[in-house]
Each structure stands twice: as structure tokens, then as C-alpha cells.
Scaffold this active site. Structure first.
Site, PDB file in Angstrom:
ATOM      1  N   ASP A 116       7.280  21.386  20.561  1.00 43.95           N
ATOM      2  CA  ASP A 116       7.425  21.205  19.128  1.00 43.95           C
ATOM      3  C   ASP A 116       6.890  22.471  18.452  1.00 43.95           C
ATOM      4  O   ASP A 116       6.334  23.361  19.120  1.00 43.95           O
ATOM      5  CB  ASP A 116       6.656  19.951  18.684  1.00 43.95           C
ATOM      6  CG  ASP A 116       7.231  19.320  17.414  1.00 43.95           C
ATOM      7  OD1 ASP A 116       8.011  19.986  16.710  1.00 43.95           O
ATOM      8  OD2 ASP A 116       6.888  18.153  17.128  1.00 43.95           O
ATOM      9  N   HIS A 152       1.925  17.475  12.142  1.00 41.79           N
ATOM     10  CA  HIS A 152       2.012  18.677  11.312  1.00 41.79           C
ATOM     11  C   HIS A 152       0.653  18.995  10.685  1.00 41.79           C
ATOM     12  O   HIS A 152       0.366  20.140  10.348  1.00 41.79           O
ATOM     13  CB  HIS A 152       3.035  18.482  10.190  1.00 41.79           C
ATOM     14  CG  HIS A 152       4.453  18.419  10.660  1.00 41.79           C
ATOM     15  ND1 HIS A 152       5.050  17.244  11.035  1.00 41.79           N
ATOM     16  CD2 HIS A 152       5.380  19.382  10.838  1.00 41.79           C
ATOM     17  CE1 HIS A 152       6.291  17.481  11.403  1.00 41.79           C
ATOM     18  NE2 HIS A 152       6.522  18.769  11.293  1.00 41.79           N
TER      19      HIS A 152
END
Length: 495
Positions: free
Chosen positions: A260, A188
Site C-alpha cells: 500500500d 492513512h
């Protein structure tokens, strides 16, 4: 604002079809319904979209009025990562707890009940399970989301989870290919790198994905990680060698490949979301997950336009986009048929709590007298990773308060946490709740301070239990879900 065609031409419809966007609000906005009518085949739900099962059912009915076979996706791993129960904590203990029990029948039952609850409110595509082997104990983003550090255990529970989830008519999405377990960086925030040779990857990290493919996982999610042994230049999500040559070719996988979240900084900071999306489809991905942080019509328009322009410029073969779109539609057809034939009778609402109780590892119980008075619960709180988020409550305070009325609690972080707890607790018995003590020196130091002054302190570890058990009683829950807190509170209070 970027504009796109009306959605009637094949190229634009295919570009819309491969997107899995999010949105804001608890009802479907007009722009989203319009795009569904023009070809958008998937929608992603996050915690911001959820108030109650009844509200989610109404929302998904809204979407299906526009397209009967729409894929409604969610990131509902159970355990620490929950969207359906984002404000209360999960009714399911999560993967590490299931791995600690190591009963594949129980894992199948838990996944089937989770799938039944998703199906009941109209969700038919779950970005779970995590098949990552948590081989790096310092992993900041996988941890309790993995079934464990053992390859074979992870493989058999991955397969059991898929079987259980899909028995409820909900498509499983096994992640994060080719394996995110040996990373020390959260994708992230930045691009993780795994520096092991191909033989280690094949034996350790790919084994659970082989099991997932054999179990019939309808989808696989790529990881935003760089694995030089497979591709020294491109992260897995953008790598033809990883997605097409390895996953499709060598492993023989024929289902949907979804990325993702493309807004994650491992991709967005290096390539940009639009460029990254084009490269992902060209590499072999079929669906673009976006919407965790980008949840508006403009995002959909920009990504659709980028894909269309890439085809027109010759950068992205039109056949590749068409193939990707057809794989999305194929999964949509499967979910529509599965919804009609799934076995969703026989709710087992207590299976998650039973699993959480079985997952406990208790040290020192032989000399421990359960608490009868209200304690002070000190949560030694690390920064939550983005996958988990900071909306979801964790710990044992609420559950202990139900059993021992008058329980008080506080959250503590930093080098002075131990002395702060002692000052706040006063004469009360201390229950210290930690999460991954082995990864946080300040947390270990706080426990040192507490135990030196108050050796009767009870310690509850709700992360990966790598640190040596200590305290008058040490309870390792293997996860921080609500049911894990309930199971631990029962031990502390002697219920």
C-alpha cells in the site's frame, strides 16, 4: 537533491524497477520519461493526473513510447474510490452494492466493463478489488469498499471481480492483505491493530484471498496493519512472516506483491518512507507503491538510493531485490500479452446503473407518494477518508435536480445540523442524505431533529446501512457513487 546512477548498472535498474511512483501534471514530465528509459517499470496515476479518457490515452502513449510494456497503475475501485471519474463520481456502484445484489455474474460484468474502460485509455494495472471482510461496522476506511461482512460472499465476489477485470487485459491487485476489515483506525493516519487469533484470521479474513489466488489475481497489495497473531512486531507490509511465510508459503501465491502507499502515516511516521521501503522488499514485497502524496523526482531518487545502499551494506540481499524486479517485469510482460488478446469489444455502458438500481434497499415505499415538486436536499456530510478524497461529488442533489428542476441543496455538519437544515429548507420537502449514520452521533441527532419537525422527510443512506431505516421513505444505496445517486433519485421522483 539526491542523485542516482545513470541507470545502466543492474543494481540501479532493479531498484528503479520495483518502484511505483506518481507524478504531478496531465502529461509525463521529462524526469519521469528519463527514469522509464533507465529501468522504471511502473507509473501510478491519481486524480490529479486525469482530465479525460482521451488525455489519459495520450499520457499512457507517451509512457509507452519509452517502454512498451510499462505498468500503468491506478486506484480505480469504482464506487466511492474513483480516479478516472474523480470530478464527476463513478459510473459503477462499488463493492458493497455488488455484494448487496449478490449476483456474481453481474459483478463479473461490472468489473469487465470497468477494465475495458481502463484498457481503452492505456491503464493496465488496477489496485482493486478490496477483498476485506468488513467485520467491524465502525471501520472508518473500508466500509462500502468491501463486498460485505460475510466471508463467503466476499470471497465469491472477489473472484468474480478478478475474472471480469482481467478478461479486459487489466491486472487485478487484490487488497489489503491479510485483511483490513476488522480495523477501527485508518492506516492513512496511524497503525491499526487487529487482535484476533490466527484461527479467526484464517477462517474469516484469509478466505477471500484464497479465492483471489485461485482466480488468478496477478497482484496482491499488503496492508499497513499490525496483526499480533501473525507478527507481534512488524506491520504486514514489513513482515516476512506475513508476506513470505504466509502469503507465498502457506497460501502458495506466486504473483506480484505490492505495498500500500508507503507515504501513509502507519509506515511513514514510524519507519520513514526510505527505511520502510527497504524493509518491505526484504520482507517479500516486490513493488513499492508511492506517489499519492510524494510525487516528484526526488522521491524516486531517494528510494532508489536507499535500496541500492541497503544491498551494498548487506542489509538487503541482492538476490531478493533481483527477484522482486523480475516479478515486476513478469507482470509487465503479462499485461503486454493480455492487451493483445483481451476481449474488449461490446461496451456495456449502462451496467453500472443497472447494478446500482438492483442494489437499492427501499423501506416505506408502500405509503410513499413520489415527489413532484423541487425539494431541498440536505447532505449531512462527514469528513471523507483519504482513500475516497474530497474531490469527488456524492449525494442525490444533482440527479434529483435533473428530474425535478429547481431542487436546491446544502451541506451540513455538526451538532446543530438538524436545525440548520430546517432553517435552510423553509417550506420545501426535505431529502436528507447521510453516509454511515451509525458511525456519527451528530448525524443521528440531526435526523432526530428533522424527523420530529418534518416527519415527511425522505432519508437516503449512502454508506453502510447499519442504522434502523426511518423517514417517510428510506433508501439505502450501499454506496455514494454517481450511479447510486441516480438510482435513489429515480425512486424519490417516481421515475
Amino acid at each position: 537533491m539526491t542523485t542516482i546512477a545513470s541507470g545502466t548498472d543492474t543494481l540501479t535498474r532493479d531498484a528503479l524497477t520495483v518502484l511505483q511512483p506518481g507524478f504531478t501534471g496531465t502529461t509525463a514530465p521529462d524526469w519521469l520519461l528519463r527514469r522509464v528509459g533507465e529501468g522504471l517499470a511502473s507509473v501510478a496515476l491519481f486524480g490529479r493526473n486525469i482530465e479525460s479518457p482521451e488525455q489519459v490515452a495520450a499520457l499512457t502513449a507517451q509512457l509507452r513510447a519509452e517502454r512498451g510494456d510499462i505498468l500503468v497503475a491506478i486506484d480505480e475501485e469504482g464506487g466511492d474510490v474513483t480516479r478516472l471519474e474523480v470530478r464527476t463520481g463513478s459510473s459503477f456502484p462499488g463493492n458493497l452494492a455488488l455484494g448487496a445484489v449478490d449476483d456474481v455474474g453481474l459483478t463479473r460484468q461490472v468489473a469487465a466493463e470497468l477494465g475495458r474502460r481502463l484498457a481503452e485509455c492505456g491503464v493496465n494495472f488496477n489496485w482493486a478489488p478490496s477483498a476485506d471482510v468488513n467485520s467491524n461496522p465502525d471501520n472508518p476506511v473500508i466500509g462500502v469498499r468491501s463486498f460485505g461482512a460475510d466471508t463467503d460472499l466476499t470471497a465469491r465476489h472477489t473472484a468474480a471481480y478478478i475474472t471480469g477485470l482481467q478478461s479486459a487485459g487489466v491486472a487485478a491487485c487484490t487488497k489489503h492483505f491479510p485483511g483490513h476489515g476488522d480495523t477501527a483506525v485508518d492506516s492513512h493516519h496511524a497503525l491499526p491493530r487487529i487482535d484476533v487469533d490466527a484461527a479467526v484470521l484464517a477462517e474469516r479474513d484469509l478466505t477471500p484471498f484464497r479465492a483471489a489466488i485461485a482466480a488468478g489475481s496477478r497482484a496482491v497489495m499488503s496492508a499497513h496493519i499490525l496483526v499480533p497473531a501473525l507478527d507481534a512486531e512488524h506491520p504486514a507490509t514489513l513482515s516476512r512472516r506475513v508476506l513470505t511465510d504466509l502469503l507465498r508459503g502457506e497460501l502458495g501465491y506466486d504473483g506480484l506483491i505490492v505495498t500500500d502507499g508507503m507515504e501513509m502515516r502507519a509506515i511513514a511516521d514510524v519507519y520513514g518512507v526510505e527505511r520502510g521501503s527497504v524493509l518491505a522488499i526484504a520482507a517479500g514485497a516486490d513493488a513499492i507503491c508511492v506517489g499519492g502524496g510524494l510525487a516528484d523526482e526526488e522521491t524516486v531518487n531517494r528510494l532508489c538510493a536507499a535500496l541500492v545502499e541497503a544491498v551494498r551494506s548487506g542489509e538487503l540481499p541482492e538476490e531478493r531485490l533481483a527477484d522482486a524486479a523480475e516479478r515486476v517485469r513478469s507482470l509487465a510482460r503479462w499485461t503486454a500479452e493480455a492487451a493483445r488478446t483481451a476481449d474488449t469489444d461490446g461496451a456495456d455502458t449502462e451496467v453500472g446503473l443497472r447494478a446500482a438500481r438492483r442494489a437499492l434497499r427501499v423501506t416505506g415505499a408502500g405509503d410513499f407518494t413520489p415527489l413532484t415538486g423541487a425539494p431541498y436536499v440536505a447532505a449531512l456530510t462527514p469528513v471523507a477518508n483519504i482513500a475516497v478524497g474530497d474531490e469527488t461529488p456524492w449525494g442525490v442533489a444533482a440527479e434529483l435536480a435533473a428530474l425535478l428542476p429547481g431542487t436546491e441543496t446544502g451541506s451540513f455538519t455538526g451538532d446543530d445540523a438538524g436545525s440548520q437544515v430546517l432553517a435552510a429548507a423553509g417550506d420545501r420537502r426535505v431529502v436528507a442524505v447521510v453516509r454511515d449514520e451509525h458511525r456519527h452521533p451528530w448525524m443521528a441527532s440531526a435526523l432526530d431533529t428533522l424527523l420530529a419537525a418534518r416527519p415527511d422527510t425522505v432519508v437516503v443512506e449512502m454508506g453502510v446501512p447499519r442504522a434502523e431505516p426511518r423517514g417517510a421513505l428510506h433508501v439505502a444505496t450501499h454506496g455514494a457513487a454517481r450511479v447510486c445517486g441516480r438510482a435513489a433519485a429515480e425512486i424519490v421522483a417516481g421515475v
